[in-house]
Design a protein around this motif. Structure first.
Motif, PDB file in Angstrom:
ATOM      1  N   UNK A  50       0.834  -1.216   0.000  1.00  0.00           N
ATOM      2  CA  UNK A  50       0.000   0.000   0.000  1.00  0.00           C
ATOM      3  C   UNK A  50       0.867   1.264   0.000  1.00  0.00           C
ATOM      4  N   UNK A  51       1.903   1.254   0.791  1.00  0.00           N
ATOM      5  CA  UNK A  51       2.736   2.456   0.932  1.00  0.00           C
ATOM      6  C   UNK A  51       3.536   2.752  -0.341  1.00  0.00           C
ATOM      7  N   UNK A  52       4.020   1.693  -0.971  1.00  0.00           N
ATOM      8  CA  UNK A  52       4.997   1.888  -2.052  1.00  0.00           C
ATOM      9  C   UNK A  52       4.398   1.696  -3.448  1.00  0.00           C
ATOM     10  N   UNK A  53       3.128   1.310  -3.523  1.00  0.00           N
ATOM     11  CA  UNK A  53       2.543   1.072  -4.847  1.00  0.00           C
ATOM     12  C   UNK A  53       3.193  -0.120  -5.534  1.00  0.00           C
ATOM     13  N   UNK A  54       3.422  -1.157  -4.755  1.00  0.00           N
ATOM     14  CA  UNK A  54       4.088  -2.357  -5.290  1.00  0.00           C
ATOM     15  C   UNK A  54       3.122  -3.124  -6.191  1.00  0.00           C
ATOM     16  N   UNK A  55       3.589  -3.440  -7.395  1.00  0.00           N
ATOM     17  CA  UNK A  55       2.767  -4.211  -8.324  1.00  0.00           C
ATOM     18  C   UNK A  55       3.193  -5.671  -8.339  1.00  0.00           C
ATOM     19  N   UNK A  56       4.495  -5.892  -8.338  1.00  0.00           N
ATOM     20  CA  UNK A  56       5.023  -7.260  -8.428  1.00  0.00           C
ATOM     21  C   UNK A  56       5.799  -7.623  -7.173  1.00  0.00           C
ATOM     22  N   UNK A  57       5.705  -8.895  -6.812  1.00  0.00           N
ATOM     23  CA  UNK A  57       6.485  -9.382  -5.673  1.00  0.00           C
ATOM     24  C   UNK A  57       7.638 -10.248  -6.176  1.00  0.00           C
ATOM     25  N   UNK A  58       8.753 -10.118  -5.521  1.00  0.00           N
ATOM     26  CA  UNK A  58       9.864 -11.047  -5.730  1.00  0.00           C
ATOM     27  C   UNK A  58      10.003 -11.824  -4.432  1.00  0.00           C
ATOM     28  N   UNK A  59       9.605 -13.083  -4.474  1.00  0.00           N
ATOM     29  CA  UNK A  59       9.605 -13.895  -3.247  1.00  0.00           C
ATOM     30  C   UNK A  59      10.915 -14.669  -3.175  1.00  0.00           C
ATOM     31  N   UNK A  60      11.602 -14.546  -2.047  1.00  0.00           N
ATOM     32  CA  UNK A  60      12.911 -15.183  -1.918  1.00  0.00           C
ATOM     33  C   UNK A  60      12.885 -16.293  -0.864  1.00  0.00           C
ATOM     34  N   UNK A  61      13.872 -17.163  -0.965  1.00  0.00           N
ATOM     35  CA  UNK A  61      14.134 -18.208   0.033  1.00  0.00           C
ATOM     36  C   UNK A  61      12.959 -19.170   0.249  1.00  0.00           C
ATOM     37  N   UNK A  62      12.207 -19.405  -0.804  1.00  0.00           N
ATOM     38  CA  UNK A  62      11.099 -20.358  -0.694  1.00  0.00           C
ATOM     39  C   UNK A  62      11.624 -21.739  -0.303  1.00  0.00           C
ATOM     40  N   UNK A  63      12.805 -22.089  -0.806  1.00  0.00           N
ATOM     41  CA  UNK A  63      13.407 -23.402  -0.540  1.00  0.00           C
ATOM     42  C   UNK A  63      13.633 -23.659   0.950  1.00  0.00           C
ATOM     43  N   UNK A  64      13.811 -22.568   1.727  1.00  0.00           N
ATOM     44  CA  UNK A  64      14.105 -22.722   3.157  1.00  0.00           C
ATOM     45  C   UNK A  64      12.939 -23.399   3.887  1.00  0.00           C
ATOM     46  N   UNK A  65      11.728 -23.207   3.368  1.00  0.00           N
ATOM     47  CA  UNK A  65      10.549 -23.760   4.037  1.00  0.00           C
ATOM     48  C   UNK A  65      10.316 -25.233   3.694  1.00  0.00           C
ATOM     49  N   UNK A  66      11.059 -25.735   2.704  1.00  0.00           N
ATOM     50  CA  UNK A  66      10.851 -27.124   2.286  1.00  0.00           C
ATOM     51  C   UNK A  66      11.121 -28.071   3.449  1.00  0.00           C
ATOM     52  N   UNK A  68      -0.981  -8.045  -4.718  1.00  0.00           N
ATOM     53  CA  UNK A  68       0.073  -7.837  -5.721  1.00  0.00           C
ATOM     54  C   UNK A  68       0.254  -9.138  -6.497  1.00  0.00           C
ATOM     55  N   UNK A  69       1.064  -9.081  -7.568  1.00  0.00           N
ATOM     56  CA  UNK A  69       1.234 -10.278  -8.388  1.00  0.00           C
ATOM     57  C   UNK A  69       2.638 -10.844  -8.252  1.00  0.00           C
ATOM     58  N   UNK A  70       2.737 -12.117  -8.556  1.00  0.00           N
ATOM     59  CA  UNK A  70       4.047 -12.766  -8.496  1.00  0.00           C
ATOM     60  C   UNK A  70       4.899 -12.304  -9.679  1.00  0.00           C
ATOM     61  N   UNK A  71       6.128 -11.904  -9.391  1.00  0.00           N
ATOM     62  CA  UNK A  71       7.011 -11.490 -10.478  1.00  0.00           C
ATOM     63  C   UNK A  71       8.205 -12.410 -10.607  1.00  0.00           C
ATOM     64  N   UNK A  72       8.633 -12.918  -9.463  1.00  0.00           N
ATOM     65  CA  UNK A  72       9.853 -13.724  -9.441  1.00  0.00           C
ATOM     66  C   UNK A  72       9.854 -14.565  -8.167  1.00  0.00           C
ATOM     67  N   UNK A  73      10.370 -15.774  -8.284  1.00  0.00           N
ATOM     68  CA  UNK A  73      10.495 -16.623  -7.088  1.00  0.00           C
ATOM     69  C   UNK A  73      11.923 -17.140  -7.028  1.00  0.00           C
ATOM     70  N   UNK A  74      12.557 -16.940  -5.898  1.00  0.00           N
ATOM     71  CA  UNK A  74      13.931 -17.417  -5.731  1.00  0.00           C
ATOM     72  C   UNK A  74      13.910 -18.690  -4.894  1.00  0.00           C
ATOM     73  N   UNK A  75      14.558 -19.738  -5.419  1.00  0.00           N
ATOM     74  CA  UNK A  75      14.512 -21.039  -4.734  1.00  0.00           C
ATOM     75  C   UNK A  75      15.903 -21.532  -4.319  1.00  0.00           C
TER      76      UNK A  75
END
Ligand code: IMP
Length: 430
Positions: A321-337, A409-416
């Motif tokens: 909301x504050x920054x007008x973010x449209x896309x998310x870059x989600x990182x470290x998804x692999x850590x939750x595996x 927001x929408x997914x833009x990138x996922x780091x694994x």
């Protein structure tokens, strides 16, 4: 042509180094606009790991221009040390590809001493700062007794400004904290050395950025820390002394506000926090320990263990909301595996009421109870090896989709994984 900012949506440490390094590929210029060497941005390329604190994370792309804007506070010794370390490893860093704002404020030895002295004396009021002098340097900027890098060009002027500042600093150091005073000659010896080496890097960085934008280049603005550490919009007083939010791009880099075209929000797949302050989704159990160990959640700058917890979508939503973010870059998804069950806080409960925002009152924020949605976990190995979005396990896709839905927001990138190749890019950024 795109001017794109990458902003940390949580409490920093979202993995900016890797994502900036990756997106820098499509950029002509990479610009730091706030913070200082409290930041620690880690880049992994093959067997090499680089931990950067001041030099923009685009530096490994030698043909790009990296810029340190006026909104950054610069410890010259740290900057020079970082340049030397990069050069020693074969990275080209010179005034041709690294430009530093002459208006950026200098972190001086007394800033670090004051930062440490205050923290060690504070007891209950501790912020848990990085001890790098960041707060005291920004204070001096605001109270108009700071010194700027450009002042190094005229050492007589630098001396008179430093002498004026020292009058007050030494009263504090000696009178209040019982520390030895800092000598003017000590500062001037340092200043002469810094001037010698840094002068070629100094420039009107704002004009450089404006020209790149006028020439329709792609400029990447590299945020440091995260929105919950923002001095205006974060969990004050447990914040840093700058504005990690996107609004600071205009101020700290000198870009006209309407020229910022897109904002990408960096989200770590879980939450971490270093330093003090409330943290509603903190896990003080085995799961929290597992996340810390697997995610190697120890500060790049201070080595401190980071507090870890479930993903907090309320916090990420505040940044969107504050920054007008449209896309998310989600990182470290692999850590939750490997975790059997995952949780996302989608709202809080406060005094029996459901709220969808971070309350301004720290007392209230300490009392909120997360409202969780639960998700099935995914197996180790399934994620780290995923080459594209389709090959991600169904459970991981559900988890990501729920985050996007919850924050708008929408997914833009996922780091694994830490490597450049362990990235799933879903959108075109430039
Ligand atoms: P300062 O920026 O050193 O004054 O620290 C203020 C607060 O911000 C402390 O809680 C720090 O741990 C936190 N902080 C500052 N920089 C970073 C960062 O790059 N990542 C995460 N936390 C940070």
């Amino acid at each position: 042509m795109t001017n794109l900012a990458i902003i940390g949506t949580q409490w920093g440490d979202e993995g900016k180094g890797k994502v900036v390094d990756l997106l820098a590929e499509g950029a002509d210029m990479v610009v730091r606009f706030q913070g200082g060497n409290n930041a620690g941005h880690t880049l992994v390329v093959g067997d090499e790991t680089y931990a950067l604190h001041l030099v923009p994370s685009g530096i490994l792309h030698e043909e790009k221009t990296c810029v340190i804007g006026s909104g950054v506070v610069v410890d010259p010794a740290v900057l020079l040390g970082e340049i030397d370390a990069l050069v020693a490893r074969g990275v080209r860093v010179s005034p041709e590809n690294l430009r530093v704002s002459e208006k950026a404020h200098v972190i001086l030895p007394y800033h670090k001493l004051l930062d440490e002295a205050r923290e060690s004396r504070a007891k209950d009021g501790k912020i848990g700062t990085t001890g790098r002098g960041i707060g005291p340097a920004y204070e001096d900027k605001a109270s108009r007794c700071g010194l700027r890098l450009g002042d190094l060009r005229d050492l007589d002027y630098f001396r008179s400004r430093a002498a004026g500042a020292l009058d007050e600093k030494n009263c504090l150091l000696a009178g209040l904290y019982g520390l030895p005073p800092v000598g003017l000659e000590q500062i001037m010896t340092l200043a002469a050395g810094w001037r010698e080496r840094l002068a070629p890097y100094l420039c009107d960085a704002a004009r450089l950025v404006q020209r790149a934008s006028e020439e329709k280049k792609n400029v990447l603005f590299e945020g440091a820390q995260g929105v919950q550490l923002d001095i205006d919009h974060g969990t004050y007083p447990y914040v840093t002394s700058s504005n990690p939010g996107a609004g600071a791009v205009a101020v700290g880099a000198g870009l006209p506000p309407r020229e910022l075209h897109a904002v990408v929000g960096l989200v770590k797949a879980y939450t971490s926090r270093v330093g003090e302050g409330p943290f509603p989704t903190e896990l003080s159990d085995r799961t929290g320990e597992t996340i810390r160990a697997v995610g190697r959640e120890y500060g790049t700058t201070t080595g401190r263990p980071r507090r870890c917890g479930w993903l907090d979508a309320v916090v990420v939503r505040a940044a969107v909301r504050l920054c007008g973010i449209g896309l998310l870059a989600v990182t470290k998804l692999d850590v939750l595996a490997g975790l059997p069950e995952l949780k996302i806080a989608v709202a809080y409960e406060l005094d029996g009421r459901r709220i969808d925002h971070v309350p301004a009152s720290l007392k209230d924020f300490s009392r909120v109870r997360p409202v969780y949605e639960s998700f099935e976990g995914f197996a180790a190995g399934e994620v780290a090896g995923a080459g594209d979005y389709r090959s991600l396990p169904k459970a991981a896709k559900k988890y990501l989709a729920a985050l996007c839905r919850s924050v708008g927001a929408e997914e833009g990138l996922v780091s694994v994984g830490p490597e450049r190749s362990q990235t799933i890019v879903l959108r075109k950024f430039f």
